[in-house]
Motif scaffolding. Structure first.
Motif, PDB file in Angstrom:
ATOM      1  N   ILE A  94       0.889  -1.201  -0.015  1.00 51.82           N
ATOM      2  CA  ILE A  94       0.101  -0.058   0.126  1.00 51.82           C
ATOM      3  C   ILE A  94       0.838   1.161  -0.042  1.00 51.82           C
ATOM      4  O   ILE A  94       1.904   1.199   0.867  1.00 51.82           O
ATOM      5  CB  ILE A  94      -1.024   0.065   1.180  1.00 51.82           C
ATOM      6  N   ALA A  95       0.419   2.160  -0.972  1.00 54.59           N
ATOM      7  CA  ALA A  95       1.298   3.326  -0.904  1.00 54.59           C
ATOM      8  C   ALA A  95       0.705   4.272   0.226  1.00 54.59           C
ATOM      9  O   ALA A  95      -0.195   4.914   0.007  1.00 54.59           O
ATOM     10  CB  ALA A  95       1.204   4.077  -2.203  1.00 54.59           C
ATOM     11  N   LEU A  96       1.492   4.338   1.156  1.00 53.96           N
ATOM     12  CA  LEU A  96       0.923   5.301   2.383  1.00 53.96           C
ATOM     13  C   LEU A  96       1.936   6.480   2.261  1.00 53.96           C
ATOM     14  O   LEU A  96       3.118   6.631   2.596  1.00 53.96           O
ATOM     15  CB  LEU A  96       1.265   4.336   3.376  1.00 53.96           C
ATOM     16  N   THR A  97       1.097   7.764   2.073  1.00 56.56           N
ATOM     17  CA  THR A  97       1.570   8.816   2.029  1.00 56.56           C
ATOM     18  C   THR A  97       1.196   9.943   2.884  1.00 56.56           C
ATOM     19  O   THR A  97      -0.119   9.784   3.308  1.00 56.56           O
ATOM     20  CB  THR A  97       1.549   9.734   0.411  1.00 56.56           C
ATOM     21  N   PHE A  98       2.091  10.853   3.276  1.00 58.47           N
ATOM     22  CA  PHE A  98       1.624  12.200   4.313  1.00 58.47           C
ATOM     23  C   PHE A  98       1.920  13.191   3.623  1.00 58.47           C
ATOM     24  O   PHE A  98       2.983  13.546   2.932  1.00 58.47           O
ATOM     25  CB  PHE A  98       2.623  11.669   5.547  1.00 58.47           C
ATOM     26  N   ASP A  99       1.097  14.020   4.011  1.00 59.19           N
ATOM     27  CA  ASP A  99       1.268  15.437   3.264  1.00 59.19           C
ATOM     28  C   ASP A  99       0.808  16.557   4.330  1.00 59.19           C
ATOM     29  O   ASP A  99      -0.222  16.472   4.559  1.00 59.19           O
ATOM     30  CB  ASP A  99       0.249  15.386   2.301  1.00 59.19           C
ATOM     31  N   GLY A 100       1.532  17.266   5.070  1.00 62.20           N
ATOM     32  CA  GLY A 100       1.176  18.192   6.074  1.00 62.20           C
ATOM     33  C   GLY A 100       2.095  19.503   5.932  1.00 62.20           C
ATOM     34  O   GLY A 100       3.115  19.517   5.737  1.00 62.20           O
ATOM     35  N   SER A 101       1.148  20.650   6.311  1.00 58.95           N
ATOM     36  CA  SER A 101       1.997  21.902   6.069  1.00 58.95           C
ATOM     37  C   SER A 101       2.346  22.183   7.435  1.00 58.95           C
ATOM     38  O   SER A 101       1.353  21.802   8.413  1.00 58.95           O
ATOM     39  CB  SER A 101       1.160  22.999   5.455  1.00 58.95           C
ATOM     40  N   PRO A 102       3.067  23.408   7.809  1.00 62.42           N
ATOM     41  CA  PRO A 102       3.217  23.556   9.293  1.00 62.42           C
ATOM     42  C   PRO A 102       2.120  23.880   9.893  1.00 62.42           C
ATOM     43  O   PRO A 102       1.060  24.795   9.206  1.00 62.42           O
ATOM     44  CB  PRO A 102       4.297  24.886   9.152  1.00 62.42           C
ATOM     45  N   LEU A 103       1.617  23.584  11.152  1.00 66.82           N
ATOM     46  CA  LEU A 103       0.414  23.838  11.939  1.00 66.82           C
ATOM     47  C   LEU A 103       0.783  24.441  13.219  1.00 66.82           C
ATOM     48  O   LEU A 103       2.068  24.273  13.821  1.00 66.82           O
ATOM     49  CB  LEU A 103      -0.309  22.406  12.257  1.00 66.82           C
ATOM     50  N   PRO A 104      -0.162  25.343  13.573  1.00 63.72           N
ATOM     51  CA  PRO A 104      -0.080  25.577  15.016  1.00 63.72           C
ATOM     52  C   PRO A 104      -0.035  24.627  15.978  1.00 63.72           C
ATOM     53  O   PRO A 104      -0.913  23.574  15.596  1.00 63.72           O
ATOM     54  CB  PRO A 104      -1.379  26.642  15.192  1.00 63.72           C
TER      55      PRO A 104
END
Ligand SMILES: Nc1ncnc2c1ncn2[C@@H]1O[C@H](COP(=O)(O)OP(=O)(O)OP(=O)(O)O)[C@@H](O)[C@H]1O
Ligand SMILES: [Mg+2]
Lengths: 221, 461
Positions: B337-347
């Motif tokens: 399974i292609a498990l990808t993460f995408d996150g921008s900086p968060l407070p």
């Protein structure tokens, strides 16, 4: 690969040792911290599997002294404690990963692979057979100068065959090795993966042959 | 916790009221005492002038040739004029006969012996007067004769003077009352202060801060603080017991299961007979079922226990999610399974790290567990107005015609769960954790219907 297993539960340790040796690894077994310290002082390991509750102390103590000696060898902790309360502590203490008991051997294998890959597996682990070069850590297969990345199932299937060339593996055995017991997998799935692998092996001088009624075998053409 | 405690009045208010009440009483007393004293002094002064006037008239009485002559000195009456503009009356009488002065001036009811004098407050012509009556025995024609001199003066001057004095006394009383009231508030405040400080110190504490109270307190509060400390100690013991118990229970259950499972797995690799293989597989499944159930039950117990008193800290949900995704990569890889993460900086949000990890872990577990081989899972974190969202999208078919509310109840599993190992607690744990943080668990099926889209939303502080 050379592994050190630190685990005081003898029957669990025996099973893990058997399985790792079956995959072609060299494994030493220490049943307590003292023995583990001796082993790790005299031998260079690629990976240490460390139980946390040991008769002569807490595995975390070993982890701490291990890290303070600046030994690079990655450590995977085996823990039976609740993940909710123990998880954070392990990684903070310098473990590279942890696995919760009871575990699936394929999960253990996958975690070992991931940790070793992160530590930059050296090319001495590459396997050559016929015209192919296989890097189990990187999961790459090179045939006649052309390199492809294998999917996990293909990679593990190839590894099984390469560990014992010319040996016949039955479909049920391959299912056991490739799939977890939680899934209902039909033996046809094996045919699919063998088919794919055959395609990758084109022109490598290596082939997987079907042995009617018995299974598959990998050999040089 | 939130239902208001019944109060039996306020200690500070009671103290303040009592102090202000006493101050009012004392101020009133002060007012009356000062007034009475002033009136007394004024009366005495007046009386002594009246007496001096009567005495000087008396001194001017002489007997010559059996004739009584009175020559009222000017000063005798003018000295009264010095006191005020009040009208002055006098009368000189002997043997019941008025010699000179006002006939109708009332006479004293007291009997005045010779050489003595008496004072009266009377009414004359509608006005209140103060009158002194002095008597002296003379001998006239060989016989004794009592000469009686009365000098009186109206009391208007005295009344105005008294009114003035009363005003001053009132001001004095009011001033005293005001100062006392301010002092009463201050006293009440400062006597309550140690109590307030203790309260503040206790409420500033984190929920897991179970140290005994060590700050010095007034002796009256010592028994209270002592019993508080005993209570804290008992709580600490029972809390650590439950947390240790849960961790220990997990360990006890899992260790033997791990042995059996590993042995079964190895045996399976050596056994060829299909019946034996089938039963070994059954065994492994049963072991997995029980260890999953034990693990989830104990995790759920821990979650319930910890949500009772959230141990909040600043958490970057992006980092937390990324770490979990990294850790689950090997598992996802097993199914390609292609498990990808995408996150921008968060407070950062404030929350219980261990609980949130557990919640996210359960959602990721589900995505991997229900996804087919060689599919994709996208994990993302982002800020949406005042919330931080952790979203997990998979291609596992989603929740088509499943009651998603029911799935977040304990032990409820969906139709697609047949054949997979699970205890129906994952979504329950996730929901309880986000709700304890004031957030929400949003369970949706992605637009295309390809898979689930599960979001955990946490409010920003
Ligand atoms: N990503 C998903 N895709 C499809 N169905 C899902 C997904 N996540 C959960 N479900 C459904 O919701 C049900 C409840 O999930 P939940 O995590 O609470 O329990 P479980 O996964 O069955 O058991 P466990 O407690 O071991 O996690 C599942 O049984 C499954 O039917
Ligand atoms: Mg679940």
């Amino acid at each position: 690969m050379r592994f050190l297993l630190v685990e005081d539960n003898i029957s669990l340790a025996t099973a893990v040792l058997d399985r790792l040796r079956m995959d072609g690894h060299v494994v030493d077994h220490a049943a307590n911290i003292a023995a583990a310290e001796d082993y790790s002082a005299t031998t260079d390991y690629d990976l240490i599997l460390l139980d946390i509750m040991l008769p002569d102390g807490d595995g975390r103590a070993f982890l701490r002294s291990h890290r303070s000696r600046l030994i690079e060898t990655p450590v995977i902790v085996l823990t039976a404690r609740s993940e909710v309360s123990d998880r954070v502590g392990m990684l903070d203490l310098g473990a590279d990963d942890y696995i919760t008991k009871p575990f699936d051997f394929s999960e253990l294998e996958a975690r070992c692979r991931a940790v070793l890959r992160r530590h930059g597996g050296d090319s001495s682990n590459q396997k050559r057979f016929g015209n192919l070069v296989f890097d189990p850590m990187a999961g790459t297969l090179s045939v006649a100068g052309k390199t492809i990345t294998l999917r996990n199932k293909e990679l593990r299937l190839l590894e099984i065959f390469l560990n014992a060339p010319d040996r016949i593996f039955s479909k049920p055995k391959l299912v056991d090795r490739l799939f977890s017991y939680d899934e209902d997998v039909s033996e046809n799935a094996i045919e699919v993966y063998v088919g794919r692998l055959r395609k990758h092996l084109n022109g490598s001088g290596v082939e997987i042959t079907t042995v009617r009624g018995m299974g598959y075998r990998m050999s040089l053409t | 916790m939130s239902d208001a405690l019944q109060t039996s009045g306020s200690l500070r208010r009671r103290l303040t009221l009592q102090l202000v009440g006493s101050a009012a009483f004392l101020a009133m007393l002060l007012f009356f005492v000062v007034l009475a004293f002033a009136r007394d002094v004024a009366q005495q002064t007046h009386d002594s002038i009246l007496l001096a006037s009567a005495t000087s008239i008396m001194d001017s009485v002489s007997v010559q040739a059996d004739e009584v002559t009175v020559d009222i000195p000017y000063a005798a009456l003018s000295m009264l004029g010095n006191v005020s503009d009040d009208r002055v009356f006098y009368r000189i009488a002997m043997r019941g006969q008025v010699l000179t002065g006002y006939q109708d001036l009332p006479s004293t009811s007291q009997s005045v012996r010779s050489g003595h004098s008496a004072f009266d407050t009377l009414v004359y012509k509608g006005d209140s007067i103060r009158m002194v009556t002095s008597s002296r025995r003379l001998s006239l024609n060989g016989a004794p004769a009592d000469i009686i001199i009365s000098v009186a003066q109206t009391r208007e001057g005295q009344a105005t003077q008294l009114a003035q004095l009363a005003r001053s006394a009132l001001q004095l009383g009011l001033g005293f009352f005001l100062v006392a009231t301010v002092l009463a508030f201050w006293t009440a405040q400062s006597s309550i202060r140690p109590l307030k400080q203790l309260t503040e110190a206790m409420s500033r504490r984190g929920p897991k801060d179970l140290r005994p109270v060590r700050r010095p307190v007034p002796s009256e509060m010592v028994p209270l603080v002592q019993s508080l400390n005993q209570f804290i100690a008992r709580l600490r013991v029972s809390l650590s017991r439950s947390e240790d118990f849960i961790a220990e229970a997990a360990h006890r259950v899992r260790t033997p299961l791990a042995t059996v499972r590993a042995q079964a797995e190895i045996t399976l690799l050596r056994v060829d007979k299909p019946e034996n293989r089938a039963s070994l597989r059954e065994m492994i499944r049963a072991i997995d079922e029980s260890s999953r159930a034990a693990g989830q039950l104990l995790d759920h117990a821990m979650v319930t226990f910890r949500t009772d008193s959230l141990e909040r800290e600043a958490i970057d949900l992006g980092d937390l999610t990324r770490e979990l995704v990294d850790r689950l990569h090997p598992i996802a890889e097993l199914k390609d399974i292609a498990l990808t993460f995408d996150g921008s900086p968060l407070p950062e949000i404030s929350g219980d790290q261990i609980l949130i990890q557990n919640a996210v872990r359960n959602i990721l577990d589900n995505a991997i567990k229900y996804s087919p081989y060689e599919s994709a899972i996208q994990v993302s974190t982002r800020q949406v107005s005042h919330t931080v969202l952790i979203q997990v999208e998979d291609e596992a078919g989603g929740f088509a015609d499943m009651d998603t509310d029911a799935l977040t109840q304990r032990f409820i599993r969906g139709k697609n769960a047949a054949g997979t190992i699970g205890s129906g607690l994952g979504l329950t744990i996730a929901r309880e954790v986000v709700e304890a943080h004031g957030g929400a668990l949003i369970i949706e099926t992605s637009g295309s219907g390809a898979g689930a889209c599960v979001s955990l939303s946490f409010p920003l502080a």
